[in-house]
Motif scaffolding. Structure first.
Motif, PDB file in Angstrom:
ATOM      1  N   ASP A   9      -5.796   8.788   4.279  1.00  0.00           N
ATOM      2  CA  ASP A   9      -5.118   7.499   4.093  1.00  0.00           C
ATOM      3  C   ASP A   9      -5.391   6.923   2.709  1.00  0.00           C
ATOM      4  O   ASP A   9      -4.470   6.451   2.040  1.00  0.00           O
ATOM      5  CB  ASP A   9      -5.567   6.498   5.166  1.00  0.00           C
ATOM      6  CG  ASP A   9      -5.037   6.824   6.542  1.00  0.00           C
ATOM      7  OD1 ASP A   9      -4.043   7.579   6.631  1.00  0.00           O
ATOM      8  OD2 ASP A   9      -5.614   6.336   7.526  1.00  0.00           O
ATOM      9  N   GLU A  10      -6.636   6.975   2.274  1.00  0.00           N
ATOM     10  CA  GLU A  10      -6.974   6.419   0.966  1.00  0.00           C
ATOM     11  C   GLU A  10      -6.357   7.241  -0.163  1.00  0.00           C
ATOM     12  O   GLU A  10      -5.841   6.679  -1.136  1.00  0.00           O
ATOM     13  CB  GLU A  10      -8.492   6.333   0.796  1.00  0.00           C
ATOM     14  CG  GLU A  10      -8.888   5.547  -0.434  1.00  0.00           C
ATOM     15  CD  GLU A  10     -10.376   5.230  -0.495  1.00  0.00           C
ATOM     16  OE1 GLU A  10     -10.773   4.624  -1.500  1.00  0.00           O
ATOM     17  OE2 GLU A  10     -11.119   5.571   0.436  1.00  0.00           O
ATOM     18  N   HIS A  13      -2.721   6.406  -0.364  1.00  0.00           N
ATOM     19  CA  HIS A  13      -2.556   5.090  -0.977  1.00  0.00           C
ATOM     20  C   HIS A  13      -2.674   5.190  -2.505  1.00  0.00           C
ATOM     21  O   HIS A  13      -1.897   4.572  -3.238  1.00  0.00           O
ATOM     22  CB  HIS A  13      -3.593   4.121  -0.409  1.00  0.00           C
ATOM     23  CG  HIS A  13      -3.473   2.732  -0.919  1.00  0.00           C
ATOM     24  ND1 HIS A  13      -2.420   1.910  -0.584  1.00  0.00           N
ATOM     25  CD2 HIS A  13      -4.264   2.025  -1.759  1.00  0.00           C
ATOM     26  CE1 HIS A  13      -2.582   0.747  -1.200  1.00  0.00           C
ATOM     27  NE2 HIS A  13      -3.696   0.798  -1.911  1.00  0.00           N
TER      28      HIS A  13
END
Length: 127
Positions: A9-10, A13
């Motif tokens: 997820d990071e 992003h």
């Protein structure tokens, strides 16, 4: 220990902050990769194989992001270390100091039909 799902997820992003579209797709052709960076219609797109594991997706994301300057982007220390390790690995491979354990597949192997498939004559359009 880093949670692989949180890491993906990071990393996704961060890719979006860099203007890279991240897409998880079902790859029809058999590949030896979990995904990679490509250019589609002038946009940078990071394609990830939906069949690959979360850890493999994180690796593919880190390998792609290692090509960019991420020094000004805010991220966790663990994520920064993962990207820097991928960058160091790419530098070692580029210098010839280390060779990958499995060679990347060539385009020719992907263009060969599967044994169960046969080539067909092109369809003729009826007028």
């Amino acid at each position: 220990m880093v949670d692989p799902a949180r890491l993906v997820d990071e990393l996704s992003h961060i890719a979006r902050k860099l203007g890279i579209e991240v897409r998880v797709e079902h790859m029809r052709l058999p590949t030896h990769s979990s995904g990679g960076l490509c250019r589609l219609k002038g946009r940078q797109v990071l394609l990830l194989d939906s069949k690959s594991s979360v850890i493999d997706r994180a690796g593919a994301l880190a390998e792609a992001l290692a090509r960019f300057d991420i020094s000004a982007i805010e991220m966790s220390d663990d994520t920064r270390v993962v990207i820097e390790n991928a960058h160091a690995r790419q530098a070692r491979l580029a210098s010839g100091a280390a060779t990958p354990s499995t060679p990347p597949p060539t385009v020719h192997t992907l263009l060969r039909p599967k044994p169960s498939l046969r080539r067909c004559a092109p369809r003729r359009r009826s007028s």
